[in-house]
Design a protein around this motif. Structure first.
Motif, PDB file in Angstrom:
ATOM      1  N   ASN A  63       1.564  -1.741  -0.073  1.00  0.00           N
ATOM      2  CA  ASN A  63       0.289  -0.136   0.164  1.00  0.00           C
ATOM      3  C   ASN A  63       0.914   1.160  -0.086  1.00  0.00           C
ATOM      4  OD1 ASN A  63      -2.225   1.615   0.132  1.00  0.00           O
ATOM      5  ND2 ASN A  63      -2.405   1.709   2.345  1.00  0.00           N
ATOM      6  N   HIS A 188      -7.993   5.757   9.186  1.00  0.00           N
ATOM      7  CA  HIS A 188      -8.527   5.553   7.334  1.00  0.00           C
ATOM      8  C   HIS A 188      -9.560   4.814   7.195  1.00  0.00           C
ATOM      9  CE1 HIS A 188      -4.203   6.385   7.961  1.00  0.00           C
ATOM     10  NE2 HIS A 188      -3.885   7.095   7.087  1.00  0.00           N
ATOM     11  N   ASP A 190      -9.713   2.548   5.211  1.00  0.00           N
ATOM     12  CA  ASP A 190      -9.277   1.421   4.620  1.00  0.00           C
ATOM     13  C   ASP A 190      -9.938   0.546   3.537  1.00  0.00           C
ATOM     14  OD1 ASP A 190      -7.080   1.528   5.436  1.00  0.00           O
ATOM     15  OD2 ASP A 190      -7.045   0.207   7.022  1.00  0.00           O
ATOM     16  N   ARG A 192     -10.411   1.670   0.928  1.00  0.00           N
ATOM     17  CA  ARG A 192      -9.987   2.113  -0.901  1.00  0.00           C
ATOM     18  C   ARG A 192      -9.672   1.377  -2.009  1.00  0.00           C
ATOM     19  NH1 ARG A 192      -5.252   5.533  -0.985  1.00  0.00           N
ATOM     20  NH2 ARG A 192      -4.681   6.087   1.130  1.00  0.00           N
ATOM     21  N   SER A 199      -3.264  -2.565   2.095  1.00  0.00           N
ATOM     22  CA  SER A 199      -3.629  -3.005   3.402  1.00  0.00           C
ATOM     23  C   SER A 199      -4.613  -1.516   3.872  1.00  0.00           C
ATOM     24  CB  SER A 199      -2.802  -2.259   4.428  1.00  0.00           C
ATOM     25  OG  SER A 199      -2.090  -0.611   3.977  1.00  0.00           O
ATOM     26  N   ASP A 276      -6.787  -0.066  14.038  1.00  0.00           N
ATOM     27  CA  ASP A 276      -5.747   0.499  13.885  1.00  0.00           C
ATOM     28  C   ASP A 276      -5.106   1.325  14.307  1.00  0.00           C
ATOM     29  OD1 ASP A 276      -3.487   0.906  11.935  1.00  0.00           O
ATOM     30  OD2 ASP A 276      -4.941   0.903  10.057  1.00  0.00           O
ATOM     31  N   SER A 286       3.105   2.837  10.274  1.00  0.00           N
ATOM     32  CA  SER A 286       3.075   3.192   9.181  1.00  0.00           C
ATOM     33  C   SER A 286       3.151   4.333   8.993  1.00  0.00           C
ATOM     34  CB  SER A 286       2.761   2.833   8.571  1.00  0.00           C
ATOM     35  OG  SER A 286       2.818   2.670   6.568  1.00  0.00           O
ATOM     36  N   GLU A 318      -1.383  -2.906  12.026  1.00  0.00           N
ATOM     37  CA  GLU A 318       0.012  -1.989  12.520  1.00  0.00           C
ATOM     38  C   GLU A 318       0.832  -1.538  13.737  1.00  0.00           C
ATOM     39  OE1 GLU A 318      -0.481   0.164   8.974  1.00  0.00           O
ATOM     40  OE2 GLU A 318      -2.353  -1.442   7.698  1.00  0.00           O
TER      41      GLU A 318
HETATM   42  N1  LIG Z   1      -4.328  -0.031   7.129  1.00  0.00           N
HETATM   43  C1  LIG Z   1      -3.973   1.743   7.287  1.00  0.00           C
HETATM   44  N2  LIG Z   1      -4.127   2.336   5.482  1.00  0.00           N
HETATM   45  C2  LIG Z   1      -3.706   4.007   5.884  1.00  0.00           C
HETATM   46  C3  LIG Z   1      -2.577   4.432   5.635  1.00  0.00           C
HETATM   47  C4  LIG Z   1      -1.611   3.395   4.607  1.00  0.00           C
HETATM   48  C5  LIG Z   1       0.176   3.939   5.321  1.00  0.00           C
HETATM   49  O1  LIG Z   1       0.069   5.814   5.339  1.00  0.00           O
HETATM   50  O2  LIG Z   1       0.674   3.786   5.868  1.00  0.00           O
HETATM   51  C6  LIG Z   1      -4.209   4.128   3.754  1.00  0.00           C
HETATM   52  O3  LIG Z   1      -4.096   3.082   3.065  1.00  0.00           O
HETATM   53  O4  LIG Z   1      -5.048   5.322   4.110  1.00  0.00           O
END
Ligand SMILES: N=CN[C@@H](CCC(=O)O)C(=O)O
Length: 348
Positions: A63, A188, A190, A192, A199, A276, A286, A318
């Motif tokens: 991701n 977030h 998640d 997408r 992720s 998360d 992250s 995470e």
């Molecule tokens: N699981 C986290 N997802 C978030 C963060 C991504 C990141 O910066 O690691 C997302 O897709 O926006």
């Protein structure tokens, strides 16, 4: 499940600091009867909760995030196994199974993929393999009417948790169809698009495949909500969200009211509980952020959702002890151990 490492009593005790006149959770938790006896262990164990780790960051890197979600499982165990066994939490209702080790897949990708695009593609492909193995384990646990407690790893693992639990509880006769709900405390959504597994789209795939019915996400940050995802949520009556800004900036409702809304929205079926750790301010992950909920809020979220929902599983993800950019934190494992103990206490 060729990547799963089962623990025996000795593995657990090696991380437990024994102290005279005291008993730690590590001395009380149950373990598997052996690598080839998982089914028998699950059938015979009296523990209602099955704990395992997915220390991987392939999904986060797929991701385009910062690696390191593979680093918190051992620090978590070092804290968790040394919690005092007492009247508040005794420990024998937990079966500590072990952890997945997908490091061979990551090494293969590092060695063979040449540039950024090839690595991204390979990691998105690898997440499918992780999905399959995690789903299989969650399925086996839930088919035996036990509740998985899953420590990640990237949030990609929401998908196999939802799919495995939906199928397992259906097979156990607890669900009429293989479909559950989920609540997520996250910066977030998640949610997408389905551009290959990573992720950021575990809930999208779970919904599209029919394993996720209702999804409510609490605490999302307006600044990190893509417009296309926002439109998808607004137009989907089975998905709901409450932003961090609505709770803490505009004060449209309190944090506990937001959680109450989420448990109400999902109350018609079994529900996966997700957190998360990038939703908690200053916790290493992250997408770490100085803005976010407090540790007290995270603990209240776990306590209230565990008590108010028909829990299908708990997934904490995470968090990192060390990120690939060099940042470290000695506290993330201990934070997760508080959250797991809060969950177990709320369910007792
Ligand atoms: N699981 C986290 N997802 C978030 C963060 C991504 C990141 O910066 O690691 C997302 O897709 O926006």
């Amino acid at each position: 499940m060729k990547h799963f490492k089962f623990y025996d009593k000795q593995d657990v005790l090696s991380l437990t600091k024994i102290r005279r006149y005291e008993t730690k959770l590590g001395e009380r938790v149950q373990v598997s009867a052996g690598p080839h006896l998982l089914e028998t262990t699950l059938q015979q164990s009296t523990a209602p909760f099955v704990l395992f780790g997915i220390p991987e960051d392939i999904g986060v890197k797929a991701n385009m995030g910062i690696g390191g979600a593979d680093s918190v499982w051992v620090p978590f165990l070092q804290s968790f196994l040394n919690i005092q066994s007492n009247d508040f939490l005794e420990g024998s209702n937990i079966l500590l199974l072990g952890h997945f080790d997908f490091s061979d897949i990551e090494s293969l990708i590092e060695q063979n993929a040449h540039d950024f695009d090839e690595k991204l593609e390979a990691r998105r492909h690898a997440v499918n393999m992780i999905d399959d193995e995690v789903e299989q384990l969650v399925h086996m646990i839930t088919q035996n009417k036990k509740i998985p407690v899953v420590i990640g790893g990237g949030h990609n693992n929401a998908y196999p948790c939802i799919k495995g639990a939906a199928k397992g509880f259906h097979k156990a006769g607890i669900l009429p169809i293989a479909q559950i709900n989920a609540i997520n405390l996250d910066a977030h959504t998640d949610f997408r698009p389905m551009e290959g597994r990573h992720s950021g789209n575990g809930f999208t795939y779970a919904e599209a495949d029919g394993y996720l019915e209702k999804y409510c996400v609490v605490g999302i940050h307006e600044n990190y909500l893509p417009q296309n995802v926002w439109m998808d949520i607004v137009n989907n009556p089975f998905v709901d969200c409450i932003t961090y800004e609505d709770i803490f900036v505009h004060e449209k409702r309190t944090f506990l009211q937001a959680i109450g809304h989420a448990t109400g929205f999902t109350e018609d079926s079994l529900c996966g509980i997700e957190i998360d750790l990038d939703s908690v301010a200053n916790v290493l992950s992250s997408a770490s952020s100085p803005a976010g909920i407090s540790i007290q809020h995270a603990r209240q979220y776990i306590n209230f959702t565990a008590a108010d929902s028909k829990v299908a599983y708990l997934h904490i993800c995470e968090g990192a002890a060390q990120l690939s950019n060099g940042r470290t934190s000695a506290d993330t494992g201990k934070l997760i151990s508080y959250l797991v103990s809060d969950f177990l206490k709320a369910k007792s």
